[in-house]
Write a protein that holds these residues in place. Structure first.
Motif, PDB file in Angstrom:
ATOM      1  N   ALA A   4      26.319  30.859  44.745  1.00  0.00           N
ATOM      2  CA  ALA A   4      27.768  30.720  44.688  1.00  0.00           C
ATOM      3  C   ALA A   4      28.341  31.942  45.400  1.00  0.00           C
ATOM      4  CB  ALA A   4      28.244  30.669  43.241  1.00  0.00           C
ATOM      5  N   ILE A   5      29.109  31.707  46.451  1.00  0.00           N
ATOM      6  CA  ILE A   5      29.681  32.779  47.253  1.00  0.00           C
ATOM      7  C   ILE A   5      31.099  33.044  46.753  1.00  0.00           C
ATOM      8  CG2 ILE A   5      30.170  33.599  49.584  1.00  0.00           C
ATOM      9  CD1 ILE A   5      27.206  32.851  49.107  1.00  0.00           C
ATOM     10  N   LEU A   6      31.319  34.270  46.294  1.00  0.00           N
ATOM     11  CA  LEU A   6      32.607  34.679  45.725  1.00  0.00           C
ATOM     12  C   LEU A   6      33.192  35.824  46.554  1.00  0.00           C
ATOM     13  CD1 LEU A   6      31.180  35.027  42.124  1.00  0.00           C
ATOM     14  CD2 LEU A   6      32.354  33.044  43.029  1.00  0.00           C
ATOM     15  N   PRO A   7      34.475  36.117  46.411  1.00  0.00           N
ATOM     16  CA  PRO A   7      35.051  37.268  47.117  1.00  0.00           C
ATOM     17  C   PRO A   7      34.364  38.585  46.727  1.00  0.00           C
ATOM     18  CG  PRO A   7      36.794  35.920  46.182  1.00  0.00           C
ATOM     19  CD  PRO A   7      35.487  35.379  45.666  1.00  0.00           C
ATOM     20  N   GLU A   8      33.898  38.690  45.481  1.00  0.00           N
ATOM     21  CA  GLU A   8      33.300  39.925  44.975  1.00  0.00           C
ATOM     22  C   GLU A   8      31.792  40.013  45.211  1.00  0.00           C
ATOM     23  OE1 GLU A   8      34.651  37.637  42.605  1.00  0.00           O
ATOM     24  OE2 GLU A   8      36.674  38.363  42.958  1.00  0.00           O
ATOM     25  N   GLY A   9      31.161  38.930  45.629  1.00  0.00           N
ATOM     26  CA  GLY A   9      29.722  38.937  45.814  1.00  0.00           C
ATOM     27  C   GLY A   9      29.141  37.535  45.678  1.00  0.00           C
ATOM     28  N   GLN A  10      27.900  37.458  45.200  1.00  0.00           N
ATOM     29  CA  GLN A  10      27.193  36.187  45.096  1.00  0.00           C
ATOM     30  C   GLN A  10      26.490  36.082  43.746  1.00  0.00           C
ATOM     31  OE1 GLN A  10      24.494  35.897  48.397  1.00  0.00           O
ATOM     32  NE2 GLN A  10      26.012  36.636  49.844  1.00  0.00           N
TER      33      GLN A  10
END
Length: 58
Positions: A4-10
Motif C-alpha cells: 500500500a503506497i501512502l504519502p508517508e511511506g509504504q
C-alpha cells in the motif's frame, strides 16, 4: 504480497479488502494490520510488479 503506497511511506501486506471508506490490510496470518482511508492511499501494488518494474509509481 502487496504494497500500500501512502504519502508517508509504504505498508506491506499479504492481502487487502476494499471497504466503503478505504482498504483494510492483513498479514500472512490473516491478522489485521491497518486501515487506510482512500484519501491517504496512492495505490495498492502487487509486490512482484513493484520489484520488477523500473518505472516510478510515486
Amino acid at each position: 504480497m502487496f504494497r500500500a503506497i501512502l504519502p508517508e511511506g509504504q505498508i506491506t501486506c499479504e492481502r487487502y479488502e476494499q471497504v466503503a471508506e478505504g482498504v483494510e490490510l492483513y498479514d500472512e496470518h490473516d491478522q489485521f494490520i491497518a486501515f487506510v482511508p482512500y484519501d491517504n492511499l496512492h495505490a495498492v501494488v502487487d509486490e512482484d510488479t513493484y520489484l520488477r518494474d523500473d518505472r516510478s509509481i510515486m
